[in-house]
Design an enzyme around this catalytic site. Structure first.
Site, PDB file in Angstrom:
ATOM      1  N   ASP A   1      51.775  45.555  48.063  1.00 41.92           N
ATOM      2  CA  ASP A   1      51.057  46.655  48.669  1.00 41.92           C
ATOM      3  C   ASP A   1      52.040  47.711  49.189  1.00 41.92           C
ATOM      4  O   ASP A   1      52.856  47.433  50.066  1.00 41.92           O
ATOM      5  CB  ASP A   1      50.228  46.080  49.824  1.00 41.92           C
TER       6      ASP A   1
ATOM      7  N   THR B   1      47.666  53.925  48.289  1.00 44.60           N
ATOM      8  CA  THR B   1      48.797  54.262  49.156  1.00 44.60           C
ATOM      9  C   THR B   1      50.074  54.517  48.351  1.00 44.60           C
ATOM     10  O   THR B   1      50.819  55.449  48.656  1.00 44.60           O
ATOM     11  CB  THR B   1      49.048  53.134  50.178  1.00 44.60           C
ATOM     12  N   THR B   2      50.292  53.704  47.316  1.00 43.07           N
ATOM     13  CA  THR B   2      51.492  53.910  46.501  1.00 43.07           C
ATOM     14  C   THR B   2      51.368  55.240  45.763  1.00 43.07           C
ATOM     15  O   THR B   2      52.322  56.022  45.691  1.00 43.07           O
ATOM     16  CB  THR B   2      51.648  52.759  45.494  1.00 43.07           C
TER      17      THR B   2
ATOM     18  N   ASP C   1      41.765  45.490  51.204  1.00 40.57           N
ATOM     19  CA  ASP C   1      41.668  46.611  50.251  1.00 40.57           C
ATOM     20  C   ASP C   1      40.346  46.547  49.505  1.00 40.57           C
ATOM     21  O   ASP C   1      39.627  47.538  49.401  1.00 40.57           O
ATOM     22  CB  ASP C   1      42.784  46.523  49.189  1.00 40.57           C
TER      23      ASP C   1
HETATM   24  P1  ADP Z   1      47.887  52.139  44.940  1.00 45.34           P
HETATM   25  O1  ADP Z   1      48.591  51.624  46.157  1.00 45.34           O
HETATM   26  O2  ADP Z   1      48.180  53.575  44.716  1.00 45.34           O
HETATM   27  O3  ADP Z   1      46.442  51.812  44.921  1.00 45.34           O
HETATM   28  P2  ADP Z   1      48.130  50.181  42.850  1.00 45.34           P
HETATM   29  O4  ADP Z   1      49.323  49.314  42.630  1.00 45.34           O
HETATM   30  O5  ADP Z   1      46.916  49.550  43.394  1.00 45.34           O
HETATM   31  O6  ADP Z   1      48.599  51.393  43.748  1.00 45.34           O
HETATM   32  O7  ADP Z   1      47.796  50.870  41.468  1.00 45.34           O
HETATM   33  C1  ADP Z   1      46.695  51.705  41.305  1.00 45.34           C
HETATM   34  C2  ADP Z   1      46.727  52.379  39.966  1.00 45.34           C
HETATM   35  O8  ADP Z   1      46.730  51.412  38.920  1.00 45.34           O
HETATM   36  C3  ADP Z   1      45.483  53.232  39.759  1.00 45.34           C
HETATM   37  O9  ADP Z   1      45.882  54.488  39.269  1.00 45.34           O
HETATM   38  C4  ADP Z   1      44.691  52.462  38.700  1.00 45.34           C
HETATM   39  O10 ADP Z   1      43.938  53.322  37.879  1.00 45.34           O
HETATM   40  C5  ADP Z   1      45.803  51.803  37.930  1.00 45.34           C
HETATM   41  N1  ADP Z   1      45.352  50.631  37.166  1.00 45.34           N
HETATM   42  C6  ADP Z   1      44.745  49.513  37.607  1.00 45.34           C
HETATM   43  N2  ADP Z   1      44.499  48.656  36.578  1.00 45.34           N
HETATM   44  C7  ADP Z   1      44.984  49.248  35.457  1.00 45.34           C
HETATM   45  C8  ADP Z   1      45.042  48.884  34.070  1.00 45.34           C
HETATM   46  N3  ADP Z   1      44.583  47.722  33.624  1.00 45.34           N
HETATM   47  N4  ADP Z   1      45.624  49.752  33.229  1.00 45.34           N
HETATM   48  C9  ADP Z   1      46.113  50.933  33.667  1.00 45.34           C
HETATM   49  N5  ADP Z   1      46.087  51.326  34.947  1.00 45.34           N
HETATM   50  C10 ADP Z   1      45.537  50.506  35.835  1.00 45.34           C
HETATM   51 MG    MG Z   2      45.533  49.962  44.812  1.00 46.31          MG
END
Ligand code: ADP
Ligand code: MG
Length: 536
Positions: free
Chosen positions: A61, A94-95, A386
């Site tokens: 996270d 957040t990322t 989350d």
């Molecule tokens: P954040 O802290 O920004 O939520 P995450 O590590 O949760 O970061 O990543 C979120 C991103 O990953 C989003 O842009 C989401 O659309 C993308 N995402 C999630 N699953 C997939 C997938 N299977 N293929 C491509 N992108 C994905």
């Molecule tokens: Mg996320």
């Protein structure tokens, strides 16, 4: 103040001004983004954080990484608060917020180097934000099907837990959120109404949602019932004690009768309190602090099931779900302070007795988190937070966007076209904003072992070749294919994307306005990259 007075006032500070200040701040942002970059997306890696005392925390996270890291740079702290704000308002993204901020800052540095003033950049960025928000809303769709809710919540968990656990967390989060639909309360309602209880029993898959408040407690007297239905409940917000004689007190008790009569008076007092509570028809009595030994039997004889020594948060939740009002003085409890419960029961989990109380007034639940180690349980708690945050907000605002970098790639294409409608230098800033948005598909590709440049080019082309549904084509990070995110079930809520863009732009606004950084010498924290700046 005159110029020289200024210099005297600043004697105790290190000073970085103008261009150098911006370079310095951008470097801090880039360094910070570098720390969370590899966690983005379904194949993002975990970070192991080791605290001073040797405590270890393993997380995927972004905001947890940043909040735990000891960062001293003021810009870095500013970005951390942008990411924390994203966490509070949207619980997810957040990322993404940090990556966008750092990329926007880097691009603005390029523009400054070309001779464009920061205020023009700010203007351009703000125009780009406004246009992006309108365009995001335009391409979003309303999620009405339960399948799309499932897809959204599980997308928010992608890469954080394995598939089996993700299914359980997703369905528990959605179930909990649906109980709260229609209830009054702000954005934090889901945190207040759902208790997270960590239990060392079985694996993640044994985690479950219980309707009602679960307490790691058993009743005061085991001869009172461990199960009851449809009863009345009262809460004492203090102790149920009588005044004790301090035996080491200096009064000498010559007459043993005096001591006995003192005890008798106390017992009488306690008896009166018990009678009062009984007269209100109370079945369960909750006492925040201790209960006097002498009160145990009278309470039992009055048929009152008693629980003592409660956490403040448990009292608050219990009060919410049963309508019982916590009262300090038990004799002052009135009819209107009594609450209603529908069921009370006890069960044994991993050798510990737990009590569940279900209320009749408002939704209140407990998510029991199982996991074999404390580290696993706390990461599950963060991940569930989350999922629950997203599920709860989704019930209030159900517009959805394609994930997998689709909406960012689409926005970048859209903004590049839109930029040409601007005649001033802002045009360049809008183009820089567009380029910054592409960091999301680039990093998603990078973290999946796909070449980021090729991935971005082929995704843009795929979107461009489908004028009708192109904006919904994204990168499925697991297969490396560009496909419809609706079909792949990779969906992000609109509110997460909107907050991330606004939060990042706002953070960039405040950094770009800084023209002068003064470092107090007594607490000198000039960053390590000072040498690089001098070379710049
Ligand atoms: P954040 O802290 O920004 O939520 P995450 O590590 O949760 O970061 O990543 C979120 C991103 O990953 C989003 O842009 C989401 O659309 C993308 N995402 C999630 N699953 C997939 C997938 N299977 N293929 C491509 N992108 C994905
Ligand atoms: Mg996320």
């Amino acid at each position: 103040m005159t110029e020289s007075e200024h210099d005297i006032a600043l004697e105790d500070t290190d000073r970085i001004q103008g261009h150098a200040a911006l370079v310095n701040n951008v470097k801090a942002a880039v360094a910070l983004a570098g720390a969370v970059r590899s966690t983005l997306g379904p194949l993002g890696l975990d970070k192991m954080l080791v605290e001073d005392g040797g405590d270890v925390l393993v997380t995927n996270d972004g905001v947890t990484v940043l909040e735990t890291a000891k960062v001293d740079h003021p810009t870095a702290r500013l970005l951390i608060s942008a990411s924390s704000l994203q966490d509070r308002s949207a619980r997810d993204g957040t990322t993404t917020t940090i990556l966008l901020t750092s990329e926007l800052l880097q691009n603005s540095l390029e523009l400054v180097r070309m001779g464009i003033h920061p205020s023009v950049i700010l203007n351009g960025y703000n125009i780009a934000l406004e246009e992006s928000l309108v365009e995001l809303k335009r391409i979003s769709k309303k999620s009405e099907l339960p399948e799309s809710e499932l897809a959204i919540v599980s997308t928010s968990l992608a890469g954080k837990v394995e598939l089996g656990a993700s299914k359980i967390l997703t369905s528990c989060a959605l179930e909990a959120a649906s109980v709260l639909v229609g209830e009054e309360g702000g954005n934090d309602l889901e945190r207040l109404r759902i208790k997270r209880l960590q239990v060392n029993n079985g694996g993640i898959k044994d985690s479950r949602l219980v309707h009602g408040l679960v307490l790691a407690k058993t009743r005061l007297d085991s001869s009172t019932p461990s199960f009851s239905k449809d009863g009345k409940i009262a809460i004492i917000d203090g102790e149920f004690e009588s005044k004790k004689i301090e035996l080491d007190a200096s009064i000498e008790i010559s007459d043993t009768g005096a001591l006995k009569s003192f005890h008798d008076r106390n017992i009488n007092k306690l008896q009166n309190v018990v009678e009062h509570i009984k007269s209100l028809g109370v079945n369960i009595l909750i006492v925040r602090d201790g209960v006097a030994e002498e009160a145990v039997t009278p309470l039992k004889n009055a048929g009152i099931i008693t629980y003592r020594r409660m956490e403040r948060t448990d009292i608050e939740l219990l009060s919410k779900i049963t309508g019982a009002k916590p009262i300090r003085n038990p004799l002052k409890i009135n009819d209107i302070d009594i609450g209603d419960y529908s069921k009370h029961s006890e069960e044994l989990i991993a050798g510990v007795k737990y009590t569940t109380i279900e209320g009749k007034k408002g939704g209140g639940m407990t998510f029991i988190i199982n996991g074999t180690t404390p580290e696993i349980r706390s990461e599950i708690k963060r991940v569930f937070d989350d999922a629950l945050g997203v599920a709860h907000r989704l019930k209030r605002e159900s517009w959805i966007l394609p994930g997998g970098g689709a909406s960012h790639t689409h926005l970048a294409r859209h903004l590049r076209m839109y930029a040409t409608s601007q005649s001033g230098r802002e045009q360049l800033a809008i183009e820089a904003y567009a380029a910054a948005l592409e960091i999301i598909p680039r990093v998603l590709a990078e973290n999946s072992g796909i070449d980021p440049i090729d991935a971005l080019l082929s995704l843009s082309a795929a979107q461009n070749n489908d004028p009708e549904n192109g904006s919904w084509i994204g990168l499925d990070a697991k297969t490396g294919q560009n496909i419809s995110m609706e079909i792949a079930g990779i969906l992000d809520p609109l509110f997460v994307a909107r907050h991330a863009l606004s939060g990042a732009t706002e953070a960039v606004n405040s950094v770009l306005r800084i023209d002068d950084v003064l470092w107090a010498k007594q607490d000198a924290q000039t960053p390590d990259w000072q040498n690089e700046i001098d070379e710049d």
